[in-house]
Write a protein that holds these residues in place. Structure first.
Motif, PDB file in Angstrom:
ATOM      1  N   TYR A 148       0.841  -1.201   0.000  1.00 15.18           N
ATOM      2  CA  TYR A 148       0.000   0.000   0.000  1.00 15.18           C
ATOM      3  C   TYR A 148       0.874   1.248   0.000  1.00 15.18           C
ATOM      4  CZ  TYR A 148      -4.089   2.905   0.862  1.00 15.18           C
ATOM      5  OH  TYR A 148      -5.090   3.843   0.725  1.00 15.18           O
ATOM      6  N   ASN A 149       2.012   1.168   0.660  1.00 15.97           N
ATOM      7  CA  ASN A 149       2.913   2.320   0.724  1.00 15.97           C
ATOM      8  C   ASN A 149       3.980   2.304  -0.369  1.00 15.97           C
ATOM      9  OD1 ASN A 149       5.761   3.346   2.012  1.00 15.97           O
ATOM     10  ND2 ASN A 149       4.058   4.704   2.537  1.00 15.97           N
ATOM     11  N   GLY A 150       4.589   1.151  -0.565  1.00 12.93           N
ATOM     12  CA  GLY A 150       5.754   1.086  -1.458  1.00 12.93           C
ATOM     13  C   GLY A 150       5.479   0.602  -2.863  1.00 12.93           C
ATOM     14  N   GLY A 151       4.246   0.189  -3.133  1.00 11.03           N
ATOM     15  CA  GLY A 151       3.905  -0.326  -4.458  1.00 11.03           C
ATOM     16  C   GLY A 151       4.024  -1.841  -4.514  1.00 11.03           C
ATOM     17  N   TYR A 152       2.995  -2.497  -5.057  1.00 12.82           N
ATOM     18  CA  TYR A 152       3.009  -3.963  -5.042  1.00 12.82           C
ATOM     19  C   TYR A 152       4.088  -4.556  -5.939  1.00 12.82           C
ATOM     20  CZ  TYR A 152       0.094  -3.909  -9.321  1.00 12.82           C
ATOM     21  OH  TYR A 152      -0.392  -3.696 -10.587  1.00 12.82           O
ATOM     22  N   GLY A 153       4.442  -3.843  -7.016  1.00  4.67           N
ATOM     23  CA  GLY A 153       5.516  -4.332  -7.887  1.00  4.67           C
ATOM     24  C   GLY A 153       6.843  -4.396  -7.143  1.00  4.67           C
ATOM     25  N   ASN A 154       7.115  -3.370  -6.348  1.00  2.12           N
ATOM     26  CA  ASN A 154       8.347  -3.354  -5.549  1.00  2.12           C
ATOM     27  C   ASN A 154       8.356  -4.480  -4.530  1.00  2.12           C
ATOM     28  OD1 ASN A 154       9.578  -1.060  -6.725  1.00  2.12           O
ATOM     29  ND2 ASN A 154       8.274   0.291  -5.524  1.00  2.12           N
ATOM     30  N   VAL A 155       7.228  -4.682  -3.847  1.00  2.00           N
ATOM     31  CA  VAL A 155       7.159  -5.740  -2.829  1.00  2.00           C
ATOM     32  C   VAL A 155       7.386  -7.110  -3.472  1.00  2.00           C
ATOM     33  CG1 VAL A 155       5.673  -6.902  -1.146  1.00  2.00           C
ATOM     34  CG2 VAL A 155       5.692  -4.400  -1.273  1.00  2.00           C
ATOM     35  N   LEU A 156       6.752  -7.348  -4.617  1.00  2.00           N
ATOM     36  CA  LEU A 156       6.956  -8.625  -5.325  1.00  2.00           C
ATOM     37  C   LEU A 156       8.440  -8.826  -5.670  1.00  2.00           C
ATOM     38  CD1 LEU A 156       3.845  -8.579  -7.711  1.00  2.00           C
ATOM     39  CD2 LEU A 156       4.259 -10.208  -5.854  1.00  2.00           C
ATOM     40  N   SER A 157       9.096  -7.758  -6.122  1.00  2.00           N
ATOM     41  CA  SER A 157      10.521  -7.839  -6.474  1.00  2.00           C
ATOM     42  C   SER A 157      11.393  -8.093  -5.249  1.00  2.00           C
ATOM     43  CB  SER A 157      10.986  -6.542  -7.142  1.00  2.00           C
ATOM     44  OG  SER A 157      10.343  -6.368  -8.367  1.00  2.00           O
ATOM     45  N   TRP A 158      11.128  -7.361  -4.149  1.00  2.00           N
ATOM     46  CA  TRP A 158      11.940  -7.522  -2.937  1.00  2.00           C
ATOM     47  C   TRP A 158      11.873  -8.953  -2.412  1.00  2.00           C
ATOM     48  CZ3 TRP A 158       9.227  -2.713  -0.422  1.00  2.00           C
ATOM     49  CH2 TRP A 158       9.694  -1.549  -1.050  1.00  2.00           C
ATOM     50  N   VAL A 159      10.671  -9.504  -2.426  1.00  2.00           N
ATOM     51  CA  VAL A 159      10.493 -10.875  -1.909  1.00  2.00           C
ATOM     52  C   VAL A 159      11.125 -11.882  -2.872  1.00  2.00           C
ATOM     53  CG1 VAL A 159       8.804 -12.650  -1.303  1.00  2.00           C
ATOM     54  CG2 VAL A 159       8.439 -10.281  -0.564  1.00  2.00           C
ATOM     55  N   LYS A 160      10.887 -11.706  -4.158  1.00  2.00           N
ATOM     56  CA  LYS A 160      11.428 -12.634  -5.175  1.00  2.00           C
ATOM     57  C   LYS A 160      12.953 -12.634  -5.161  1.00  2.00           C
ATOM     58  CE  LYS A 160      11.556 -13.456 -10.138  1.00  2.00           C
ATOM     59  NZ  LYS A 160      11.300 -12.881 -11.476  1.00  2.00           N
ATOM     60  N   GLY A 166       9.491 -10.739   3.646  1.00  2.00           N
ATOM     61  CA  GLY A 166       8.054 -10.515   3.694  1.00  2.00           C
ATOM     62  C   GLY A 166       7.442 -10.512   5.083  1.00  2.00           C
ATOM     63  N   THR A 167       8.270 -10.674   6.118  1.00  2.00           N
ATOM     64  CA  THR A 167       7.739 -10.714   7.485  1.00  2.00           C
ATOM     65  C   THR A 167       7.913  -9.369   8.185  1.00  2.00           C
ATOM     66  OG1 THR A 167       9.820 -11.419   8.506  1.00  2.00           O
ATOM     67  CG2 THR A 167       8.351 -13.155   7.660  1.00  2.00           C
ATOM     68  N   LEU A 168       7.112  -9.186   9.228  1.00  2.00           N
ATOM     69  CA  LEU A 168       7.218  -7.972  10.034  1.00  2.00           C
ATOM     70  C   LEU A 168       8.568  -7.917  10.750  1.00  2.00           C
ATOM     71  CD1 LEU A 168       5.926  -5.406  11.191  1.00  2.00           C
ATOM     72  CD2 LEU A 168       4.832  -6.834  12.935  1.00  2.00           C
ATOM     73  N   ALA A 169       9.037  -9.069  11.206  1.00  2.00           N
ATOM     74  CA  ALA A 169      10.311  -9.124  11.932  1.00  2.00           C
ATOM     75  C   ALA A 169      11.474  -8.665  11.062  1.00  2.00           C
ATOM     76  CB  ALA A 169      10.563 -10.543  12.431  1.00  2.00           C
ATOM     77  N   ASP A 170      11.346  -8.845   9.743  1.00  2.00           N
ATOM     78  CA  ASP A 170      12.427  -8.482   8.817  1.00  2.00           C
ATOM     79  C   ASP A 170      12.144  -7.160   8.085  1.00  2.00           C
ATOM     80  OD1 ASP A 170      14.960  -9.188   7.548  1.00  2.00           O
ATOM     81  OD2 ASP A 170      13.806  -9.603   5.725  1.00  2.00           O
ATOM     82  N   ALA A 171      11.166  -6.399   8.587  1.00  2.00           N
ATOM     83  CA  ALA A 171      10.765  -5.158   7.905  1.00  2.00           C
ATOM     84  C   ALA A 171      11.922  -4.180   7.731  1.00  2.00           C
ATOM     85  CB  ALA A 171       9.612  -4.484   8.650  1.00  2.00           C
ATOM     86  N   HIS A 172      12.918  -4.245   8.629  1.00  2.00           N
ATOM     87  CA  HIS A 172      14.073  -3.337   8.521  1.00  2.00           C
ATOM     88  C   HIS A 172      14.872  -3.571   7.231  1.00  2.00           C
ATOM     89  CE1 HIS A 172      15.578  -7.005  10.484  1.00  2.00           C
ATOM     90  NE2 HIS A 172      16.697  -6.748   9.829  1.00  2.00           N
ATOM     91  N   SER A 173      14.650  -4.721   6.576  1.00  2.00           N
ATOM     92  CA  SER A 173      15.365  -5.028   5.330  1.00  2.00           C
ATOM     93  C   SER A 173      14.714  -4.392   4.101  1.00  2.00           C
ATOM     94  CB  SER A 173      15.427  -6.544   5.112  1.00  2.00           C
ATOM     95  OG  SER A 173      16.137  -7.160   6.154  1.00  2.00           O
ATOM     96  N   ILE A 174      13.530  -3.831   4.280  1.00  2.00           N
ATOM     97  CA  ILE A 174      12.851  -3.189   3.149  1.00  2.00           C
ATOM     98  C   ILE A 174      13.716  -2.021   2.665  1.00  2.00           C
ATOM     99  CG2 ILE A 174      10.812  -1.838   2.485  1.00  2.00           C
ATOM    100  CD1 ILE A 174       9.199  -3.526   4.497  1.00  2.00           C
TER     101      ILE A 174
END
Length: 198
Positions: A148-160, A166-174
């Motif tokens: 919602y904030n960073g764009g779904y395309g970016n999130v898909l890329s970061w996880v891939k 993709g976890t809350l505990a690892d949110a600092h890696s965004i």
């Protein structure tokens, strides 16, 4: 013992007694303030649910958790319908005009930018968009918040690419600092909404 010595000792005792009383009062006041802050910060006043009928209507229509909507709304605009961000995001849910236009087309409603400050119009589009993100991320709330904030395309890329798991505990890696903070803040809001409105 002379009278002056007795008076001296009595006055020292009085001073000690006053200091002790002041210290106890200070401690009690501090505890009261701490409790009041905790209660306020976890209360319905700190976490309100404005536009509840509209939110409930669209959440039912698009199968979205209303607590998530309020958690995002609190972070995005702090419930101010006419809020405008420096980047040009508008309304309660801070929709970017291009995203809102795309969503309106998908929903099949007329797009009008000047209506994005109207709660009903803004909420219909943004709740549909959350539903759309839910479908992409299989109802993984943390990823939905990030998207919602960073764009779904970016999130898909970061996880891939293994940049973020993709976890809350690892949110600092965004990679986007704003999104990393946003994920944590909205997740905290969500926990409080879930706790208050069981």
């Amino acid at each position: 013992m002379t009278k002056s010595r007795k008076n001296n000792r009595y006055s020292k005792k009085q001073k000690k007694s006053k200091v002790g009383t002041f210290f106890i009062l200070f401690i009690l006041l501090s505890i009261f303030v701490l409790v009041a802050v905790c209660v306020f910060n976890n209360s319905e006043r700190a976490y309100p649910r404005p536009h509840s009928y509209t939110v409930a209507t669209y959440c039912n229509e698009y199968t979205v958790d209303s607590n998530l909507v309020y958690a995002i709304m609190k972070q995005e605009s702090n419930f101010e319908p006419t809020a405008v961000s420096q980047k040009g995001a508008l309304g309660l849910m801070q929709l970017m005009p291009e995203t809102a236009q795309w969503c309106a087309g998908k929903i099949g409603i007329e797009y009008k930018e000047d209506k994005l400050d109207k709660p009903s119009y803004n909420l219909k589009i943004s709740i549909w968009y959350i539903s759309y993100l839910n479908s992409i991320f299989k109802n993984d709330t943390t990823k939905v918040i990030a998207a919602y904030n960073g764009g779904y395309g970016n999130v898909l890329s970061w996880v891939k690419d293994g940049v973020w798991d993709g976890t809350l505990a690892d949110a600092h890696s965004i990679p986007f600092g704003e999104t990393a903070h946003y994920v944590q803040a909205v997740s905290d809001n969500l926990k409080n909404y879930q706790k208050i409105y069981k």
